[in-house]
Scaffold this motif. Structure first.
Motif, PDB file in Angstrom:
ATOM      1  N   ARG A   1       0.802  -1.345  -0.056  1.00 19.26           N
ATOM      2  CA  ARG A   1       0.090  -0.057   0.176  1.00 19.26           C
ATOM      3  C   ARG A   1       0.798   1.245   0.178  1.00 19.26           C
ATOM      4  O   ARG A   1       1.041   1.834   1.012  1.00 19.26           O
ATOM      5  CB  ARG A   1      -0.880   0.029   1.252  1.00 19.26           C
ATOM      6  CG  ARG A   1      -1.801  -1.098   1.196  1.00 19.26           C
ATOM      7  CD  ARG A   1      -2.702  -1.199   2.462  1.00 19.26           C
ATOM      8  NE  ARG A   1      -3.459  -2.303   2.478  1.00 19.26           N
ATOM      9  CZ  ARG A   1      -4.596  -2.573   1.929  1.00 19.26           C
ATOM     10  NH1 ARG A   1      -5.426  -1.590   1.359  1.00 19.26           N
ATOM     11  NH2 ARG A   1      -5.513  -3.631   1.983  1.00 19.26           N
ATOM     12  N   THR A   2       1.331   1.610  -1.309  1.00 16.67           N
ATOM     13  CA  THR A   2       2.280   2.733  -1.362  1.00 16.67           C
ATOM     14  C   THR A   2       1.458   4.098  -1.854  1.00 16.67           C
ATOM     15  O   THR A   2       1.683   5.091  -1.798  1.00 16.67           O
ATOM     16  CB  THR A   2       3.703   2.458  -2.005  1.00 16.67           C
ATOM     17  OG1 THR A   2       3.245   1.728  -3.288  1.00 16.67           O
ATOM     18  CG2 THR A   2       4.299   1.437  -1.468  1.00 16.67           C
ATOM     19  N   VAL A   3       0.686   3.746  -2.863  1.00 13.73           N
ATOM     20  CA  VAL A   3       0.076   4.975  -3.813  1.00 13.73           C
ATOM     21  C   VAL A   3      -1.607   4.442  -3.682  1.00 13.73           C
ATOM     22  O   VAL A   3      -1.925   3.329  -3.828  1.00 13.73           O
ATOM     23  CB  VAL A   3       0.240   4.605  -5.231  1.00 13.73           C
ATOM     24  CG1 VAL A   3      -0.471   5.905  -5.827  1.00 13.73           C
ATOM     25  CG2 VAL A   3       1.833   5.370  -5.141  1.00 13.73           C
ATOM     26  N   LYS A   4      -2.301   5.612  -3.089  1.00 16.08           N
ATOM     27  CA  LYS A   4      -3.729   5.441  -3.019  1.00 16.08           C
ATOM     28  C   LYS A   4      -4.131   4.796  -4.367  1.00 16.08           C
ATOM     29  O   LYS A   4      -4.107   5.680  -5.458  1.00 16.08           O
ATOM     30  CB  LYS A   4      -4.581   6.535  -2.471  1.00 16.08           C
ATOM     31  CG  LYS A   4      -6.059   6.438  -2.288  1.00 16.08           C
ATOM     32  CD  LYS A   4      -6.684   7.702  -1.622  1.00 16.08           C
ATOM     33  CE  LYS A   4      -8.108   7.112  -1.210  1.00 16.08           C
ATOM     34  NZ  LYS A   4      -8.556   8.424  -0.542  1.00 16.08           N
ATOM     35  N   TRP A   5      -5.152   3.869  -4.612  1.00 15.68           N
ATOM     36  CA  TRP A   5      -5.671   3.170  -5.525  1.00 15.68           C
ATOM     37  C   TRP A   5      -4.744   2.958  -6.697  1.00 15.68           C
ATOM     38  O   TRP A   5      -4.865   2.822  -7.672  1.00 15.68           O
ATOM     39  CB  TRP A   5      -6.756   4.273  -6.364  1.00 15.68           C
ATOM     40  CG  TRP A   5      -7.898   4.584  -5.339  1.00 15.68           C
ATOM     41  CD1 TRP A   5      -8.558   3.619  -4.728  1.00 15.68           C
ATOM     42  CD2 TRP A   5      -8.790   5.585  -5.341  1.00 15.68           C
ATOM     43  NE1 TRP A   5      -9.571   4.323  -4.185  1.00 15.68           N
ATOM     44  CE2 TRP A   5      -9.779   5.571  -4.436  1.00 15.68           C
ATOM     45  CE3 TRP A   5      -8.408   6.867  -5.739  1.00 15.68           C
ATOM     46  CZ2 TRP A   5     -10.585   6.454  -4.305  1.00 15.68           C
ATOM     47  CZ3 TRP A   5      -9.398   8.029  -5.609  1.00 15.68           C
ATOM     48  CH2 TRP A   5     -10.444   7.565  -4.827  1.00 15.68           C
ATOM     49  N   GLY A   6      -3.488   2.626  -6.103  1.00 16.57           N
ATOM     50  CA  GLY A   6      -2.262   2.497  -7.125  1.00 16.57           C
ATOM     51  C   GLY A   6      -2.174   0.910  -7.351  1.00 16.57           C
ATOM     52  O   GLY A   6      -3.074   0.197  -7.058  1.00 16.57           O
ATOM     53  N   PRO A   7      -1.117   0.370  -8.119  1.00 16.08           N
ATOM     54  CA  PRO A   7      -1.090  -0.932  -8.425  1.00 16.08           C
ATOM     55  C   PRO A   7      -1.129  -1.859  -7.347  1.00 16.08           C
ATOM     56  O   PRO A   7      -0.368  -1.502  -6.418  1.00 16.08           O
ATOM     57  CB  PRO A   7       0.198  -0.800  -9.209  1.00 16.08           C
ATOM     58  CG  PRO A   7       0.715   0.601  -9.752  1.00 16.08           C
ATOM     59  CD  PRO A   7       0.050   1.285  -8.527  1.00 16.08           C
ATOM     60  N   ARG A   8      -1.493  -3.035  -7.465  1.00 16.75           N
ATOM     61  CA  ARG A   8      -1.542  -4.262  -6.414  1.00 16.75           C
ATOM     62  C   ARG A   8      -1.644  -5.624  -6.897  1.00 16.75           C
ATOM     63  O   ARG A   8      -2.186  -5.697  -8.158  1.00 16.75           O
ATOM     64  CB  ARG A   8      -2.605  -3.673  -5.413  1.00 16.75           C
ATOM     65  CG  ARG A   8      -3.935  -3.871  -6.025  1.00 16.75           C
ATOM     66  CD  ARG A   8      -4.946  -3.093  -5.183  1.00 16.75           C
ATOM     67  NE  ARG A   8      -4.865  -1.661  -6.191  1.00 16.75           N
ATOM     68  CZ  ARG A   8      -5.988  -0.751  -6.115  1.00 16.75           C
ATOM     69  NH1 ARG A   8      -7.100  -1.112  -5.733  1.00 16.75           N
ATOM     70  NH2 ARG A   8      -6.020   0.224  -6.638  1.00 16.75           N
ATOM     71  N   THR A   9      -0.805  -6.392  -6.231  1.00 20.40           N
ATOM     72  CA  THR A   9      -0.893  -7.883  -6.655  1.00 20.40           C
ATOM     73  C   THR A   9      -2.394  -8.270  -6.488  1.00 20.40           C
ATOM     74  O   THR A   9      -2.769  -9.131  -7.313  1.00 20.40           O
ATOM     75  CB  THR A   9       0.049  -8.462  -5.827  1.00 20.40           C
ATOM     76  OG1 THR A   9      -0.247  -8.437  -4.325  1.00 20.40           O
ATOM     77  CG2 THR A   9       1.604  -8.276  -6.240  1.00 20.40           C
ATOM     78  N   ILE A  10      -2.965  -7.796  -5.448  1.00 21.51           N
ATOM     79  CA  ILE A  10      -4.389  -8.414  -5.054  1.00 21.51           C
ATOM     80  C   ILE A  10      -5.150  -7.342  -4.213  1.00 21.51           C
ATOM     81  O   ILE A  10      -4.468  -6.438  -3.322  1.00 21.51           O
ATOM     82  CB  ILE A  10      -4.442  -9.581  -4.201  1.00 21.51           C
ATOM     83  CG1 ILE A  10      -5.621 -10.302  -4.592  1.00 21.51           C
ATOM     84  CG2 ILE A  10      -3.706  -9.465  -3.156  1.00 21.51           C
ATOM     85  CD1 ILE A  10      -6.290 -10.917  -5.611  1.00 21.51           C
ATOM     86  N   ASP A  11      -6.160  -7.207  -4.316  1.00 20.98           N
ATOM     87  CA  ASP A  11      -7.243  -6.104  -3.753  1.00 20.98           C
ATOM     88  C   ASP A  11      -8.258  -6.943  -3.381  1.00 20.98           C
ATOM     89  O   ASP A  11      -9.004  -7.418  -4.359  1.00 20.98           O
ATOM     90  CB  ASP A  11      -7.432  -4.963  -4.511  1.00 20.98           C
ATOM     91  CG  ASP A  11      -8.238  -3.954  -3.697  1.00 20.98           C
ATOM     92  OD1 ASP A  11      -8.209  -3.836  -2.634  1.00 20.98           O
ATOM     93  OD2 ASP A  11      -9.209  -3.084  -4.372  1.00 20.98           O
ATOM     94  N   ILE A  12      -8.939  -7.095  -2.457  1.00 19.70           N
ATOM     95  CA  ILE A  12      -9.953  -7.856  -1.833  1.00 19.70           C
ATOM     96  C   ILE A  12     -10.874  -6.900  -0.975  1.00 19.70           C
ATOM     97  O   ILE A  12     -10.431  -6.317  -0.082  1.00 19.70           O
ATOM     98  CB  ILE A  12      -9.557  -9.149  -1.134  1.00 19.70           C
ATOM     99  CG1 ILE A  12      -8.876 -10.015  -1.767  1.00 19.70           C
ATOM    100  CG2 ILE A  12     -11.127  -9.788  -0.796  1.00 19.70           C
ATOM    101  CD1 ILE A  12      -7.889 -11.212  -0.767  1.00 19.70           C
ATOM    102  N   ASP A  13     -12.007  -6.490  -1.590  1.00 20.09           N
ATOM    103  CA  ASP A  13     -12.905  -5.669  -0.816  1.00 20.09           C
ATOM    104  C   ASP A  13     -14.238  -6.389  -0.378  1.00 20.09           C
ATOM    105  O   ASP A  13     -14.645  -7.330  -1.214  1.00 20.09           O
ATOM    106  CB  ASP A  13     -13.445  -4.556  -1.758  1.00 20.09           C
ATOM    107  CG  ASP A  13     -12.192  -3.575  -2.035  1.00 20.09           C
ATOM    108  OD1 ASP A  13     -11.499  -3.419  -1.169  1.00 20.09           O
ATOM    109  OD2 ASP A  13     -12.153  -2.981  -3.120  1.00 20.09           O
ATOM    110  N   ILE A  14     -14.909  -6.283   0.818  1.00 22.34           N
ATOM    111  CA  ILE A  14     -16.162  -6.618   0.988  1.00 22.34           C
ATOM    112  C   ILE A  14     -17.002  -5.811   0.477  1.00 22.34           C
ATOM    113  O   ILE A  14     -17.230  -4.566   0.822  1.00 22.34           O
ATOM    114  CB  ILE A  14     -16.150  -6.795   2.759  1.00 22.34           C
ATOM    115  CG1 ILE A  14     -15.131  -7.761   3.283  1.00 22.34           C
ATOM    116  CG2 ILE A  14     -17.600  -7.220   3.046  1.00 22.34           C
ATOM    117  CD1 ILE A  14     -15.142  -7.582   4.777  1.00 22.34           C
ATOM    118  N   LEU A  15     -18.018  -6.100  -0.485  1.00 24.33           N
ATOM    119  CA  LEU A  15     -18.954  -5.348  -0.913  1.00 24.33           C
ATOM    120  C   LEU A  15     -20.084  -5.549  -0.089  1.00 24.33           C
ATOM    121  O   LEU A  15     -20.790  -4.153   0.323  1.00 24.33           O
ATOM    122  CB  LEU A  15     -19.287  -6.046  -2.236  1.00 24.33           C
ATOM    123  CG  LEU A  15     -18.081  -6.127  -3.290  1.00 24.33           C
ATOM    124  CD1 LEU A  15     -18.607  -6.761  -4.819  1.00 24.33           C
ATOM    125  CD2 LEU A  15     -17.468  -4.749  -3.665  1.00 24.33           C
TER     126      LEU A  15
END
Length: 157
Positions: free
Chosen positions: A85-99
């Motif tokens: 988590r370096t840049v807000k909304w930046g590149p990521r290997t994985i993002d998991i959000d509870i909808l």
């Protein structure tokens, strides 16, 4: 059992492998049952746009675990898959959000359910509409298929 909808995304490395690994780790988690997985779709980044395209999907899971416990599990999976988590909304290997978690509405410092931007994001609604068109967004009272239709209409106007 509670019904929980998750959104997964990846835009670094082998995106499909990252999604598959995250799903596998969820399936291996005690008291979590992965019921339905949407197709994977490729999407443009939102927010910080100077990055590669994402591969996204949505999941329906069943669990007796609390929303805060599901959040911890998701964050641990992100950590295992080297999410930085370096840049807000930046590149990521994985993002998991509870909808969504059942029909709960939660607004805490580290946990907001339903996801506050889900009904504004085409990629979320497209995947969720595939697996749960009749699920009801607890804050808007609208079915996912209604929210999806509205956002599709707004993007084509």
């Amino acid at each position: 059992m509670s019904t929980v909808y998750l959104s997964l995304g990846s835009n670094m490395g082998d995106r499909e492998k990252n999604l598959n690994n995250a799903i596998r780790l969820l399936e291996e988690t005690e008291d979590v049952q992965v019921d339905i997985i949407s197709k994977y779709i490729e999407t443009d980044p939102v927010g910080y746009v100077a990055q590669d395209k994402f591969l996204n999907c949505a999941l329906k899971i069943s669990t007796q675990l609390s929303p805060s416990r599901i959040l911890k599990i998701c964050m641990n999976i992100e950590k295992k898959l080297k999410r930085m988590r370096t840049v807000k909304w930046g590149p990521r290997t994985i993002d998991i959000d509870i909808l969504m978690y059942d029909d709960l509405v939660i607004d805490e410092e580290n946990l907001v359910i339903p996801h506050p931007r889900m009904h504004h994001r085409l990629f979320v609604l497209e995947c969720l509409n595939e697996i749960a068109p009749n699920a009801v967004h607890p804050s808007t009272g609208k079915k996912i298929k209604e929210l999806y239709t509205e956002i599709v209409q707004n993007t084509t106007d």
